[in-house]
Design an enzyme around this catalytic site. Structure first.
Site, short mmCIF file in Angstrom:
data_model
loop_
_atom_site.label_atom_id
_atom_site.label_comp_id
_atom_site.label_asym_id
_atom_site.label_seq_id
_atom_site.Cartn_x
_atom_site.Cartn_y
_atom_site.Cartn_z
CG ASP A 194 38.14 44.10 73.01
OD1 ASP A 194 37.03 43.75 73.45
OD2 ASP A 194 38.41 44.19 71.80
CG ASN A 212 35.15 35.15 64.89
OD1 ASN A 212 35.78 34.11 65.02
ND2 ASN A 212 34.46 35.70 65.88
CG HIS A 253 32.41 31.71 64.12
ND1 HIS A 253 32.33 32.87 64.84
CD2 HIS A 253 31.57 31.87 63.05
CE1 HIS A 253 31.48 33.70 64.26
NE2 HIS A 253 31.00 33.12 63.17
CG ASP A 259 35.47 29.35 69.11
OD1 ASP A 259 35.11 30.53 69.32
OD2 ASP A 259 34.69 28.43 68.84
CD GLU A 314 35.77 41.15 70.61
OE1 GLU A 314 35.68 42.19 69.93
OE2 GLU A 314 34.85 40.32 70.73
#
Length: 409
Positions: free
Chosen positions: A273, A281, A286, A290, A316
């Protein structure tokens, strides 16, 4: 494919179609039907180019057959050259199309040399030295050479599915068939043979019948292979995460269920994670988030061995299934992943900002289910977050010892 002269009559008009010509008219009709089938399939496939190339190949064969059967153009020399050019183009596109399915190709140099050699040879042995036997050799052996070059580059299919192996051996047999067919029937052809006699010779009949039979078999196998490819594409789209290219949750559970049924041991699972991902973010947007996920997935995938399965479970979080791997080996791999993520520089983020990830690692116990193993590594991942993040927590053989209530963000 024989480089023959036109079948037009001595008065310059096309003769009435013979029974042999009527019979051989079936070959261009069948070729056109398969060309249409490839075009229809190309509209349903993401890898449509090779199907369009195959459609063009079969259309060229249909056109070449009609040129010879109908004697159009009526000039014998032009008929021989045009039909030879169409046949050469047909075979070149066939080889390129079959190779294109595997991401390969004949190459521009091979295509040019093959086409010029075949058409040039037909021109020479018609206008320079009117030798019908030489034209038969040039066209048939030239086409065979092109197909054999393609077959040599297709050997990777021998390591594929049964359909792949069938396609390879059928394609190779088609290429090799040009040699015995030409030698066995050439005795029926002689240098002084007229166009009309040649058009009804056993060579001409044998040529078209064998080409049609091989063409039908090859087209059917290619259509089946394209259909199976499309099914695989749909399955991959269903099971693949579009952002990272890893398996999605559905794909992971399918693979995990298959391994659970096999009950092969050892088997370990890693949960990963990305730390503080929500803050990334919120601060950078975003698009940057990404990019972090894509790069993290790439780093994880790069360290996997054959048989390992990586997936993005959502957000994530990633899960990595490791067949044939015990807890110690899985821990070492997780540490490699952690270091790779920590030392990576991510575009679009502040200079000096480090991206880190936390890991939970556990080995499946003798009577443990995959769901229980996944829950256990999830608890270990929580523990890694609780103990400071950017670390690897490894489970003991007692599930209760791995429990923790810490949050993971």
């Amino acid at each position: 494919m024989c480089g023959r002269a036109s079948t037009s009559g001595p008065d310059g008009m096309s003769p009435n179609l013979s029974a042999v010509q009527i019979l051989t008219l079936g070959s261009p009709s069948i070729a056109a039907l398969f060309a249409l089938s490839f075009l229809v399939l190309s509209r349903q496939s993401d890898s449509a180019r090779y199907l369009k190339v195959l459609a063009a190949s079969f259309l060229l064969f249909a056109a070449a057959s009609l040129v010879q059967i109908l004697g159009i153009p009526q000039d014998a020399g032009w008929n021989a050259v045009i039909s030879a050019g169409l046949y050469a183009g047909c075979v070149i596109l066939l080889g390129d199309g079959v190779l294109g399915r595997s991401g390969l190709g004949l190459g521009l140099a091979v295509k040019i040399i093959a086409f010029v050699s075949i058409v040039g040879g037909i021109c020479y042995f018609y206008y320079g030295s009117n030798d019908i036997i030489a034209r038969v050799y040039v066209l048939n052996f030239g086409c065979a050479a092109v197909l054999l070059i393609a077959a040599a580059r297709l050997t990777r299919l021998l390591r594929g599915r049964p359909m792949e192996r069938v396609l390879f051996w059928l394609f190779l047999a088609f290429a090799l068939s040009f040699f015995p067919r030409t030698w066995l029937t050439l005795g029926q052809v002689h240098a002084g043979m007229g166009a009309r006699a040649f058009g009804t010779s056993s060579f001409w009949v044998a040529l078209h019948l064998t080409v049609v039979l091989f063409g039908i078999a090859l087209a059917v196998v290619l259509i089946l292979a394209a259909t199976m490819d499309r099914i695989e594409d749909l399955k991959r789209e269903r099971n693949e995460d579009p952002l990272t290219g890893l398996l999605n949750r559905r794909g992971f559970h399918e693979h995990a269920a298959a391994w659970e049924r096999r009950r092969e041991r050892p088997l370990s699972l890693i949960a990963c994670d990305v730390d503080h991902f929500k803050q990334i973010n919120d601060r950078y947007g975003h698009a940057a988030g990404d990019q972090v996920l894509r790069r993290t997935a790439s780093l994880v995938a790069r360290l996997l061995r054959a048989g390992d399965v990586a997936s993005r479970m959502g957000g994530e979080e990633f899960l990595i299934l490791l067949p044939g791997t015990d807890a110690a080996e899985a821990r070492a791999l997780a540490q490699e992943m952690r270091k790779a993520i920590e030392t990576e520089r991510y575009a679009g983020l502040s200079e000096g900002l480090r991206i880190t990830a936390s890991f939970g690692v556990a080995q499946m116990e003798p009577r443990e289910s995959m769901a229980d193993l996944a829950a256990r590594v999830d608890r270990l991942l929580y523990a890694a977050k609780r103990h400071g993040r950017n670390r690897v927590e490894v489970g003991s053989l007692t599930p209760s010892a791995d429990s923790t209530d810490a949050g993971r963000h």
